[in-house]
Design a protein around this motif. Structure first.
Motif, mmCIF file in Angstrom:
data_model
loop_
_atom_site.group_PDB
_atom_site.id
_atom_site.type_symbol
_atom_site.label_atom_id
_atom_site.label_comp_id
_atom_site.label_asym_id
_atom_site.label_seq_id
_atom_site.Cartn_x
_atom_site.Cartn_y
_atom_site.Cartn_z
ATOM 1 N N ARG A 82 21.412 27.642 72.080
ATOM 2 C CA ARG A 82 22.875 27.486 72.104
ATOM 3 C C ARG A 82 23.310 26.577 73.244
ATOM 4 O O ARG A 82 24.203 25.745 73.086
ATOM 5 C CB ARG A 82 23.540 28.852 72.227
ATOM 6 C CG ARG A 82 23.445 29.736 70.977
ATOM 7 C CD ARG A 82 24.345 30.951 71.108
ATOM 8 N NE ARG A 82 25.727 30.536 71.313
ATOM 9 C CZ ARG A 82 26.606 31.222 72.061
ATOM 10 N NH1 ARG A 82 26.227 32.331 72.687
ATOM 11 N NH2 ARG A 82 27.847 30.787 72.194
ATOM 12 N N ARG B 289 25.141 22.974 72.643
ATOM 13 C CA ARG B 289 26.490 22.785 73.175
ATOM 14 C C ARG B 289 26.526 21.623 74.172
ATOM 15 O O ARG B 289 27.430 20.787 74.150
ATOM 16 C CB ARG B 289 26.981 24.068 73.836
ATOM 17 C CG ARG B 289 28.308 23.919 74.581
ATOM 18 C CD ARG B 289 29.434 23.493 73.654
ATOM 19 N NE ARG B 289 29.998 24.620 72.940
ATOM 20 C CZ ARG B 289 31.006 24.548 72.073
ATOM 21 N NH1 ARG B 289 31.543 23.357 71.824
ATOM 22 N NH2 ARG B 289 31.466 25.605 71.453
ATOM 23 N N ASP C 203 31.728 28.323 76.118
ATOM 24 C CA ASP C 203 30.961 29.489 75.663
ATOM 25 C C ASP C 203 30.547 30.461 76.768
ATOM 26 O O ASP C 203 30.148 31.584 76.451
ATOM 27 C CB ASP C 203 29.693 29.017 74.938
ATOM 28 C CG ASP C 203 29.998 28.260 73.651
ATOM 29 O OD1 ASP C 203 30.890 28.705 72.905
ATOM 30 O OD2 ASP C 203 29.353 27.231 73.397
ATOM 31 N N TRP C 204 30.613 30.015 78.026
ATOM 32 C CA TRP C 204 30.172 30.902 79.112
ATOM 33 C C TRP C 204 31.178 30.880 80.257
ATOM 34 O O TRP C 204 31.910 29.883 80.437
ATOM 35 C CB TRP C 204 28.789 30.471 79.610
ATOM 36 C CG TRP C 204 27.722 30.820 78.629
ATOM 37 C CD1 TRP C 204 27.095 32.031 78.478
ATOM 38 C CD2 TRP C 204 27.152 29.969 77.626
ATOM 39 N NE1 TRP C 204 26.192 31.986 77.438
ATOM 40 C CE2 TRP C 204 26.198 30.725 76.890
ATOM 41 C CE3 TRP C 204 27.358 28.635 77.260
ATOM 42 C CZ2 TRP C 204 25.454 30.207 75.847
ATOM 43 C CZ3 TRP C 204 26.639 28.110 76.220
ATOM 44 C CH2 TRP C 204 25.698 28.891 75.519
ATOM 45 N N PRO D 99 31.512 34.182 73.998
ATOM 46 C CA PRO D 99 32.681 33.481 74.535
ATOM 47 C C PRO D 99 33.189 34.169 75.792
ATOM 48 O O PRO D 99 33.310 35.393 75.832
ATOM 49 C CB PRO D 99 33.726 33.591 73.394
ATOM 50 C CG PRO D 99 32.913 33.884 72.178
ATOM 51 C CD PRO D 99 31.716 34.655 72.639
#
Length: 291
Positions: free
Chosen positions: A226, A230, A246-247, A288
């Motif tokens: 991922r 990304r 996402d983080w 997320p």
């Protein structure tokens, strides 16, 4: 199998090759021997071959004493292979040879995803259909359960991407995902004139050897994929900005200086080792961020 033999066999059976299946067969004996030499095959080795076609590479694999599992999508070619290699008789010279060949009529990529298995102790040696080469390699190059060695004939540009180093124009998602568990182990160029029908581009053969140490746990491996996808999703944008989708920003702000990553760095300059460390750090926060 020489070029005139391929032509005669196809003509006798009225087989028109299908470009959408990537049917372009390597007929040059010198190149086939170079491929087999890269595999370091020993009698009794287990080999997975994807897209054997008429069997020119299969001939050499069986001659080495290996046991071959060959997956072919085209039913017409499966029948040719059965008669040439799998059924003892005037064409397949010995029962010993035919007993070492398992033929599977299926779409190789779909079969590998549908029938996950441990390929450790195997080697994958194939002239891969161009249309499925990249996703198939990503599927098969599992750091924990992938073959010990992968030797694949591919479009030359794909060979260059698989072997690319950070900072080069060819370094991208495919490079990082496959190099997580594998390292390049030799390569050479194959001119397009060595294939029938002749493709539009040159090819290359690349060896990939599975790394001895598995760098990530299975959950971290999923996060690694991922993170890489990304980070490369928009090559002109900074990786830090993309990963914030996402983080948590706070976790990334701590990771960046710890990994000696400049704030403006883009994905093509981040090394395999830095991506691995990012996966370690981000795995507990996967999902997320609640911003």
């Amino acid at each position: 199998m020489k070029l005139h033999e391929m032509r005669e066999l196809l003509a006798a059976r009225g087989i028109q090759l299908t470009r959408s299946l990537g049917q372009s067969f390597l007929h040059d004996g010198n190149q086939l021997r170079r491929i087999v030499a890269l595999t370091r095959l020993q009698p009794g080795d287990r080999v997975l071959e994807v897209g054997p076609g008429l069997g020119p590479l299969t001939d050499h694999l069986l001659a080495s004493g290996a046991a071959v599992c060959a997956i072919e999508k085209d039913a017409r070619l499966v029948e040719v292979l059965r008669q040439r290699l799998a059924e003892p008789g005037p064409v397949a010279p010995t029962t010993a040879t035919s007993s070492r060949l398992q033929l599977i009529h299926d779409d190789a990529l779909a079969w590998l995803r549908r029938e996950p298995r441990d390929w450790r102790g195997w080697k994958m040696v194939s002239n891969l259909p161009y249309s499925i080469a990249s996703p198939l390699l990503v599927t098969l190059a599992d750091p924990e359960r992938g073959p010990d060695l992968i030797v694949a004939t591919l479009q030359l540009e794909v060979v260059q991407r698989l072997a690319a180093a950070p900072g080069s124009k060819d370094y991208g998602i495919l490079s990082v995902l496959v190099q997580l568990g594998y390292e390049p182990a030799g390569s050479f160029k194959i001119p397009r004139t060595c294939f029938f029908p002749e493709p539009d581009v040159d090819s290359g053969c690349l060896g990939l050897s599975r790394r001895a140490v598995v760098a990530l746990t299975p959950p971290e491996h999923r996060v690694f994929g991922r993170v890489v996808k990304r980070a490369f999703s928009e090559r002109r944008k900074k990786a830090l900005k993309l990963l914030r989708f996402d983080w948590p920003a706070a976790v990334l702000a701590e990771a960046w200086p710890a990994l000696d990553l400049p704030e403006d760095i883009r994905a093509e300059r981040i090394t395999r080792e830095q991506f691995i460390e990012l996966a370690h750090r981000l795995a507990p926060y996967d999902g997320p961020p609640g911003r």
